[in-house]
Design an enzyme around this catalytic site. Sequence first.
Site, PDB file in Angstrom:
ATOM      1  CD  GLN A   1      -2.738   1.330   2.407  1.00 52.22           C
ATOM      2  OE1 GLN A   1      -2.185   1.728   3.421  1.00 52.22           O
ATOM      3  NE2 GLN A   1      -4.035   1.043   2.356  1.00 52.22           N
TER       4      GLN A   1
ATOM      5  N   GLY B   1      -8.960  -6.950   9.447  1.00 54.45           N
ATOM      6  CA  GLY B   1      -7.827  -6.268  10.035  1.00 54.45           C
ATOM      7  C   GLY B   1      -7.379  -6.862  11.355  1.00 54.45           C
TER       8      GLY B   1
ATOM      9  NE  ARG C   1      -8.514   0.203   3.272  1.00 61.33           N
ATOM     10  CZ  ARG C   1      -8.515   0.232   4.595  1.00 61.33           C
ATOM     11  NH1 ARG C   1      -7.862   1.183   5.247  1.00 61.33           N
ATOM     12  NH2 ARG C   1      -9.152  -0.680   5.282  1.00 61.33           N
TER      13      ARG C   1
ATOM     14  CE1 TYR D   1      -2.768   8.930   7.500  1.00 62.15           C
ATOM     15  CE2 TYR D   1      -3.945   7.011   6.669  1.00 62.15           C
ATOM     16  CZ  TYR D   1      -3.294   7.675   7.701  1.00 62.15           C
ATOM     17  OH  TYR D   1      -3.179   7.073   8.934  1.00 62.15           O
TER      18      TYR D   1
END
Length: 355
Positions: free
Chosen positions: A98, A310, A226, A179
Amino acid sequence: MTDIWSPFTLGGITLPHRLAMAPMTRSRAKLDGTPGDLAPEYYAQRASLGLLISEGTQPSHDGQGYLATPGIYTDKHVAGWRKVTDAVHAADGRLFIQLMHVGRRSHPDNTPHHNQPVAPSAIASGEAMFTMSGMQPVPQPRALQKEEIQQTIADFAYAAKRAIEAGADGVEIHGANGYLVHQFLAPDSNHRTDEYGGTMERRARFAIDVVRAVVDAVGPQKTAIRLSPGVATGGIAEGQDNDELYRYLAVKLGKMGLAYIHVLYTRTDLLLEDMRRSFGGPLILNRPGRSREQIGADVAEGLADIEALGVMALANPDLVRRLKTGATLNDPKPALFYAGGGAEGYTDYPVIDAA
């Protein structure tokens, strides 16, 4: 109804089932951004999940926000990640790295150059961040100049090439969780008046340009992204006001032939259904807090092709075996999620007897 244990082909890779490991920051890289010595073991332990999506990995000096996170833009980074990918492949798993540029969610004390964070606009997230000196407020970022935006796009493409050089099966662009890419998408963090801000189409342009550059660098079947529509994090609070942008973005991404889109989703399913239909390709779905009993429901209902897990994957290296046999799951240790350096809470979670 599709069973969670049926195989699935994604990006030219045939996976043994419909589960994946979600990306999770672990803060155990070396301070130069090289993956830590235990990283190959950590990822290989979880290879039975089939598709592993790595922790967020910065594509440049500017992209780092937290202490002890890995990079993928130097020769040392590539060599470190090669150890990880070799270990995962030896255990019959697949790994997408990622690419995470944190944008304004950074502190100068945590970056190699100690510069002011950058973002679409000079708007602080209002957060505090852990540094070597303890918790500190995240400073106001500096708005990226137009030429810097182009360099940042090039940084993503270069990092993608380095990831493939390191043996990764593909890369996932982090366009979620507050982000940098998400900061461009959201109207409360992007107040630009040029071609990268204002209208829905202009706010989506940075994400589209980054994806296109990565596709050009490594090919569409090794490229994914994502997204987290409506998830309030990092000072971003879209609510439902940005839903049309995500519908628009899904259409644009669907024309590029990507390996998948990965959606972090916490709401009712209307927007998710629209995005899935508009994108048309594989969709990985991550619903935080999903219970064991709910695993497989989204695949069975046709809302996703793969479900990403996760915390369960973090705490259970042999999660697939435990789910198939009905074995008890390990309890996670949240206090050690981000504790840098050691095996405790990282590679020491027990596995059940395979006999």
